[in-house]
Design an enzyme around this catalytic site. Structure first.
Site, PDB file in Angstrom:
ATOM      1  N   GLN A 122       0.835  -1.200   0.000  1.00  0.00           N
ATOM      2  CA  GLN A 122       0.000   0.000   0.000  1.00  0.00           C
ATOM      3  C   GLN A 122       0.873   1.255   0.000  1.00  0.00           C
ATOM      4  OE1 GLN A 122      -2.281   0.537   3.626  1.00  0.00           O
ATOM      5  NE2 GLN A 122      -3.953   1.481   2.513  1.00  0.00           N
ATOM      6  N   GLY A 123       0.813   2.044  -1.063  1.00  0.00           N
ATOM      7  CA  GLY A 123       1.624   3.257  -1.185  1.00  0.00           C
ATOM      8  C   GLY A 123       0.847   4.499  -0.792  1.00  0.00           C
ATOM      9  N   TYR A 124       0.664   4.695   0.502  1.00  0.00           N
ATOM     10  CA  TYR A 124      -0.058   5.867   1.003  1.00  0.00           C
ATOM     11  C   TYR A 124       0.881   6.854   1.705  1.00  0.00           C
ATOM     12  CZ  TYR A 124      -4.905   4.194   0.258  1.00  0.00           C
ATOM     13  OH  TYR A 124      -6.098   3.807  -0.281  1.00  0.00           O
ATOM     14  N   SER A 125       1.398   6.475   2.867  1.00  0.00           N
ATOM     15  CA  SER A 125       2.141   7.406   3.716  1.00  0.00           C
ATOM     16  C   SER A 125       3.416   7.916   3.040  1.00  0.00           C
ATOM     17  CB  SER A 125       2.518   6.739   5.041  1.00  0.00           C
ATOM     18  OG  SER A 125       1.375   6.442   5.801  1.00  0.00           O
ATOM     19  N   SER A 157       4.258  -1.459   4.327  1.00  0.00           N
ATOM     20  CA  SER A 157       4.316  -2.831   4.823  1.00  0.00           C
ATOM     21  C   SER A 157       4.559  -3.826   3.686  1.00  0.00           C
ATOM     22  CB  SER A 157       3.017  -3.194   5.547  1.00  0.00           C
ATOM     23  OG  SER A 157       2.815  -2.354   6.658  1.00  0.00           O
ATOM     24  N   GLU A 240      -9.907  -1.679   5.021  1.00  0.00           N
ATOM     25  CA  GLU A 240      -8.806  -1.970   5.940  1.00  0.00           C
ATOM     26  C   GLU A 240      -9.254  -1.958   7.395  1.00  0.00           C
ATOM     27  OE1 GLU A 240      -4.245  -0.384   6.674  1.00  0.00           O
ATOM     28  OE2 GLU A 240      -5.776   1.066   6.084  1.00  0.00           O
ATOM     29  N   SER A 349      -2.687   7.825  12.728  1.00  0.00           N
ATOM     30  CA  SER A 349      -2.364   7.966  14.148  1.00  0.00           C
ATOM     31  C   SER A 349      -3.627   8.246  14.960  1.00  0.00           C
ATOM     32  CB  SER A 349      -1.352   9.104  14.352  1.00  0.00           C
ATOM     33  OG  SER A 349      -1.971  10.353  14.126  1.00  0.00           O
ATOM     34  N   GLU A 351      -4.152  10.494  17.159  1.00  0.00           N
ATOM     35  CA  GLU A 351      -4.484  11.923  17.215  1.00  0.00           C
ATOM     36  C   GLU A 351      -5.314  12.346  16.006  1.00  0.00           C
ATOM     37  OE1 GLU A 351      -1.061  11.006  19.727  1.00  0.00           O
ATOM     38  OE2 GLU A 351      -1.519  10.604  17.612  1.00  0.00           O
TER      39      GLU A 351
END
Length: 373
Positions: A122-125, A157, A240, A349, A351
């Site tokens: 998964q190419g998100y962050s 991951s 997810e 996160s 938050e």
């Protein structure tokens, strides 16, 4: 014969033969264990029709009900079967392709996922866009019938073993935030992709940095229309964090059972505070399961709940280990503690999840944000 009975019989037989040594391999903090045999096991599952149970039959699934899928996950955990290597494909990108993909995309990508032949990441962050996903800066431009991708992803991951990556990137120059994003399907095994493992507290490297330097993918490998990436990406996050976490929760149950057994062995169970913590963990895990079964459960709340629960379980594991938890080679409960520190960071996160709940669910005023220059 019910699906549960069929699954139990098949797993008992399959894990008594050539895959007997694969029992219990893998899991959080242990993703490095037996990858080759676990990938072979994934293919074995696919050939026998035990992957992608909820998918339509035309794509190799069984159109199984949620209750039947839960039954399989329960039997899978009971059999101590190895941790899956195809879960990102089956649980995230597969359902997203089913929802947004063209017929050609479904025919190309779904069968290899079901067979266990192709693995996904998964190419998100990104370094400047983690939980604030709308800040992604990885970009792609169309050149001669191909998307050319440039940028960096992080905390990816299993990128080091993946064949494909679904990449959220910016395809409209000058666009900001949620606008101008596209959801591309990018092959990992090419010259324009570099993967650098990130060594974790557990000593393993499930997470990776991924650098795209002119990586290419076909123009047709955009899921949804160009510019609709945010909508598609949010749908993936829903998969997810939704009912697909039921399989994850069975792993949590196994960890809780091990913590309880350790507490008995070390005598920590005699401590009323430890008993209270274990009872709370047991009860909260049941609540987690019931919430996952509700069709109207907010995925953000589910993520916040399970990540905090798992982190508390890791702390409880260290408490019941006592001095054992401070010395020697890492054992499963020590890995649980170390790995769970990341639970409240990855996949959004805590938050950020609290802000989303406050603003979108409760309608509270938005937090002031400073836009990047």
């Amino acid at each position: 014969m019910t699906l549960r009975q069929e699954a139990r019989a098949w797993l008992e037989s399959a894990l008594a033969g050539e895959f007997a040594h694969a029992r219990g391999l893998g899991g959080p903090g242990r993703e490095h264990e037996g990858h080759a045999v676990r990938h072979a096991w994934e293919r074995h599952l696919g050939r026998a029709g035990w992957t992608c149970l909820g998918w339509p039959e035309e794509y190799g699934g069984r159109a199984a009900s949620l209750e039947e899928q839960i039954a399989f996950h329960e039997e899978y955990a009971r059999a101590d079967a190895p941790a899956r290597v195809g879960h990102i494909g089956e649980g995230l990108i597969g359902p997203t392709i089913l929802e947004f993909g063209t017929r050609a995309q479904k025919d190309r990508f779904l069968p290899p996922i079901q067979r266990g032949d192709e693995l996904w990441c998964q190419g998100y962050s990104e370094p400047e866009a983690g939980s604030d996903l709308a800040g992604v800066q990885t970009r792609a431009v169309l050149e001669e019938g191909e998307w050319v991708v440039t940028g960096q992803k992080v905390w990816t991951s299993l990128a080091h073993v993946a064949d494909w990556c679904f990449v959220l990137c910016r395809t409209e120059p000058g666009s900001r935030r949620h606008q101008g994003l596209s959801y591309l399907l990018v092959p990992m095994r090419q010259a324009g992709v570099e993967v650098r493992p990130i060594r974790q507290l557990t000593g393993t490297s499930e997470f990776n940095e991924v650098f795209f330097d002119g990586a290419r993918t076909a123009a047709g490998n955009v899921l949804g229309a160009p510019g609709e990436g945010w909508r598609v990406a949010m749908a993936t996050l829903g998969y997810e964090r939704g009912a697909s976490t039921l399989g994850q929760q069975l792993g949590f149950q196994r960890e809780l059972t091990k913590v309880i057994e350790t507490a008995r062995r070390t005598g920590a169970l005699d401590d009323p505070l430890v008993r209270d913590g274990l009872a709370r963990s047991w009860l909260e895990l049941r609540i987690m399961r019931l919430n996952a079964l509700r069709p109207d459960t907010e995925p953000t709340i589910a993520k916040l709940y399970w990540s905090r629960w798992h982190q508390r379980l890791g702390e409880l594991a260290q408490e019941v280990l006592g001095k054992e938890g401070l010395v020697g080679e890492l054992n499963d409960l020590q890995r649980l503690y170390l790995f769970s520190r990341a639970d409240t960071i990855y996949a959004g996160s805590s938050e950020i999840q609290l802000n989303i709940i406050a603003e979108r669910a409760l309608g509270l005023p938005k937090e002031p944000r400073t836009e990047p220059r």
